[in-house]
Design a protein around this motif. Sequence first.
Motif, PDB file in Angstrom:
ATOM      1  N   LYS A 122      31.024  34.778  34.234  1.00 55.44           N
ATOM      2  CA  LYS A 122      31.210  35.762  35.373  1.00 55.44           C
ATOM      3  C   LYS A 122      31.995  34.648  36.629  1.00 55.44           C
ATOM      4  N   GLU A 123      31.733  33.584  36.748  1.00 54.34           N
ATOM      5  CA  GLU A 123      32.613  32.505  37.643  1.00 54.34           C
ATOM      6  C   GLU A 123      33.934  32.481  37.138  1.00 54.34           C
ATOM      7  N   MET A 124      34.115  32.386  35.971  1.00 51.54           N
ATOM      8  CA  MET A 124      35.605  32.177  35.600  1.00 51.54           C
ATOM      9  C   MET A 124      36.215  33.298  35.873  1.00 51.54           C
ATOM     10  N   PHE A 125      35.761  34.792  35.491  1.00 51.68           N
ATOM     11  CA  PHE A 125      36.369  35.768  35.913  1.00 51.68           C
ATOM     12  C   PHE A 125      36.815  35.930  37.267  1.00 51.68           C
ATOM     13  N   ALA A 126      35.756  35.659  38.308  1.00 53.80           N
ATOM     14  CA  ALA A 126      36.032  35.616  39.560  1.00 53.80           C
ATOM     15  C   ALA A 126      37.013  34.788  40.067  1.00 53.80           C
ATOM     16  N   ASP A 127      36.966  33.680  39.474  1.00 52.29           N
ATOM     17  CA  ASP A 127      38.167  32.800  39.794  1.00 52.29           C
ATOM     18  C   ASP A 127      39.568  33.137  39.696  1.00 52.29           C
ATOM     19  N   LEU A 128      39.709  33.933  38.404  1.00 54.65           N
ATOM     20  CA  LEU A 128      40.856  34.386  38.141  1.00 54.65           C
ATOM     21  C   LEU A 128      41.453  35.440  39.144  1.00 54.65           C
ATOM     22  N   VAL A 129      40.426  36.475  39.313  1.00 51.34           N
ATOM     23  CA  VAL A 129      40.510  37.522  40.395  1.00 51.34           C
ATOM     24  C   VAL A 129      40.980  36.921  41.879  1.00 51.34           C
ATOM     25  N   SER A 130      40.261  35.933  42.117  1.00 46.10           N
ATOM     26  CA  SER A 130      40.644  35.076  43.391  1.00 46.10           C
ATOM     27  C   SER A 130      42.080  34.398  43.604  1.00 46.10           C
ATOM     28  N   LEU A 131      42.348  34.147  42.235  1.00 47.46           N
ATOM     29  CA  LEU A 131      43.671  33.211  42.081  1.00 47.46           C
ATOM     30  C   LEU A 131      44.889  34.685  42.223  1.00 47.46           C
ATOM     31  N   VAL A 132      44.510  35.497  41.632  1.00 48.00           N
ATOM     32  CA  VAL A 132      45.605  36.624  41.639  1.00 48.00           C
ATOM     33  C   VAL A 132      45.477  37.314  43.236  1.00 48.00           C
ATOM     34  N   GLU A 133      44.463  37.235  43.642  1.00 43.33           N
ATOM     35  CA  GLU A 133      44.561  38.026  45.032  1.00 43.33           C
ATOM     36  C   GLU A 133      45.390  36.951  46.046  1.00 43.33           C
ATOM     37  N   LEU A 144      48.805  45.371  38.906  1.00 44.66           N
ATOM     38  CA  LEU A 144      49.143  45.639  37.746  1.00 44.66           C
ATOM     39  C   LEU A 144      48.109  44.530  36.925  1.00 44.66           C
ATOM     40  N   VAL A 145      48.063  43.361  37.588  1.00 47.43           N
ATOM     41  CA  VAL A 145      47.248  42.384  36.978  1.00 47.43           C
ATOM     42  C   VAL A 145      45.917  42.583  37.267  1.00 47.43           C
ATOM     43  N   LEU A 146      45.566  42.861  38.221  1.00 47.22           N
ATOM     44  CA  LEU A 146      43.837  43.253  38.765  1.00 47.22           C
ATOM     45  C   LEU A 146      43.554  44.291  37.930  1.00 47.22           C
ATOM     46  N   ASP A 147      44.184  45.305  37.801  1.00 51.09           N
ATOM     47  CA  ASP A 147      43.800  46.652  37.087  1.00 51.09           C
ATOM     48  C   ASP A 147      43.511  46.385  35.644  1.00 51.09           C
ATOM     49  N   LEU A 148      44.484  45.361  35.166  1.00 52.23           N
ATOM     50  CA  LEU A 148      44.263  44.770  33.693  1.00 52.23           C
ATOM     51  C   LEU A 148      42.922  43.834  33.489  1.00 52.23           C
ATOM     52  N   LEU A 149      42.621  43.276  34.394  1.00 50.15           N
ATOM     53  CA  LEU A 149      41.502  42.214  34.528  1.00 50.15           C
ATOM     54  C   LEU A 149      40.403  43.275  34.371  1.00 50.15           C
ATOM     55  N   GLU A 150      40.238  44.169  35.289  1.00 51.24           N
ATOM     56  CA  GLU A 150      39.061  44.904  35.692  1.00 51.24           C
ATOM     57  C   GLU A 150      38.807  45.985  34.701  1.00 51.24           C
ATOM     58  N   THR A 151      39.879  46.682  34.041  1.00 50.17           N
ATOM     59  CA  THR A 151      39.777  47.571  32.975  1.00 50.17           C
ATOM     60  C   THR A 151      39.021  46.629  31.779  1.00 50.17           C
ATOM     61  N   HIS A 152      39.274  45.623  31.487  1.00 50.68           N
ATOM     62  CA  HIS A 152      38.987  44.819  30.180  1.00 50.68           C
ATOM     63  C   HIS A 152      37.838  43.546  30.519  1.00 50.68           C
ATOM     64  N   GLU A 154      34.459  43.409  30.703  1.00 48.72           N
ATOM     65  CA  GLU A 154      33.356  43.161  29.755  1.00 48.72           C
ATOM     66  C   GLU A 154      33.730  42.535  28.627  1.00 48.72           C
ATOM     67  N   GLU A 155      35.077  43.165  27.952  1.00 55.58           N
ATOM     68  CA  GLU A 155      35.199  42.263  26.826  1.00 55.58           C
ATOM     69  C   GLU A 155      35.671  40.869  27.350  1.00 55.58           C
ATOM     70  N   LEU A 156      36.483  40.568  28.340  1.00 51.56           N
ATOM     71  CA  LEU A 156      37.034  39.072  28.819  1.00 51.56           C
ATOM     72  C   LEU A 156      35.675  38.311  28.713  1.00 51.56           C
ATOM     73  N   LEU A 157      34.737  38.756  29.282  1.00 48.58           N
ATOM     74  CA  LEU A 157      33.335  37.861  29.463  1.00 48.58           C
ATOM     75  C   LEU A 157      33.067  37.141  28.273  1.00 48.58           C
ATOM     76  N   VAL A 158      33.305  37.727  27.070  1.00 50.68           N
ATOM     77  CA  VAL A 158      32.780  37.220  25.849  1.00 50.68           C
ATOM     78  C   VAL A 158      33.724  36.870  24.814  1.00 50.68           C
ATOM     79  N   TRP A 159      35.200  37.254  25.165  1.00 53.54           N
ATOM     80  CA  TRP A 159      36.196  36.967  24.096  1.00 53.54           C
ATOM     81  C   TRP A 159      36.448  35.567  23.843  1.00 53.54           C
ATOM     82  N   PRO A 160      36.869  35.017  22.746  1.00 57.71           N
ATOM     83  CA  PRO A 160      37.333  33.904  22.257  1.00 57.71           C
ATOM     84  C   PRO A 160      38.671  33.792  22.605  1.00 57.71           C
ATOM     85  N   ALA A 161      39.331  32.597  22.525  1.00 59.52           N
ATOM     86  CA  ALA A 161      41.032  32.586  22.929  1.00 59.52           C
ATOM     87  C   ALA A 161      41.453  32.537  21.575  1.00 59.52           C
ATOM     88  N   ALA A 162      40.771  32.284  20.501  1.00 55.71           N
ATOM     89  CA  ALA A 162      41.178  32.173  18.975  1.00 55.71           C
ATOM     90  C   ALA A 162      40.354  32.270  17.912  1.00 55.71           C
TER      91      ALA A 162
END
Length: 346
Positions: A122-133, A144-152, A154-162
């Motif tokens: 959750k902290e990492m997600f908040a950091d990304l939002v703050s960086l974009v803002e 566009l960037v913030l909408d894509l982040l917010e739409t996804h 719950e997935e982003l909080l658990v997703w692996p990069a690879a």
Amino acid sequence: MTESASPIVALSDLATGEEGDFFALLADRQELLTKEGKPYWRVTFRDARRDVSFPIWGDAPLAEACRTQWVVGEFYKLRALYRETNYGPQLEIRRIRPVEPTDEADGFTPQMCQPASRFDAKEMFADLVSLVEEAVTEAPLKRLVLDLLETHREELLVWPAATRNHHAFAGGYLEHVRNVATHARMLADRYAGLYPDLTPPLDVGLVVAGAVLHDIGKLRELCVTPLGGEYTPAGSLVGHILQGRDMIREAAAAQDADGEPLGAEQLLRLEHIIISHQRLPEWGSPKPPMTPEALLVHYADDCDAKFQMMRQILADDAAGGPLTSRRNVLGHALFRGDPLADAADN
């Protein structure tokens, strides 16, 4: 199995020679043959911080259960003795059964058997939002960037990069993207200050937007299972780069219909960052970076992926001496230091 009450420990906390009750995921089971042609199974049990691979011999008491009942991707409760040996870590299993709903009372959750980022999602997600803002100043691009982040979210909080090689764990996507976006912004700020006469000027906001979204297609390329990230059919056939470009086009079209369009060239430049961020066709990119913004995102991405690979090799390699084994994802040995030279200096 009938069990006497015993405190639950973590597999990763067991010291060599210690026995305990713990929960683990059966991550792998392979049927192999001995030199004499007799069948045996090599199994891997893991929790969030330790994998243990060892043989179940064909004449062992657990051989039949291993062959007919143990299921890869299922969670088990074990009582076992953990040992470090010349052949690697081993488990001597005393008891084993599938996890049951009542095990939740002893603290079982699937997450305890799945590797995860050391950083709070959750902290990492908040950091990304703050960086974009902060860094993306043009309103349509920021939306566009913030909408894509917010739409996804719950997935982003658990997703692996690879699925393997780098950041292949829960929260790994956010850890990687936060690093890439932070480093890309740092590079963009630096070069924009050094070369104010660049034509057209370096677009710091576009660099940040591209860095934040460069891997967004992995939400379609991968699915999450108890074993970690696995490729979807679309991931295998199309890949994350083109699917990321598709997601950005879809979001831009929806935003256009809502009366806040991106400029045509800005959208084109953003799409180019996505499709070029791996640079080489053999890595999946149909085009190399052809703008300064795409160049910075590529190298920020490549640096973070390679650093994670190197960090993991240094942590996992069991070879003695100053150099690691060459058998790793980078394909070459790493220098970890010469203990004899250090001793001589002291």
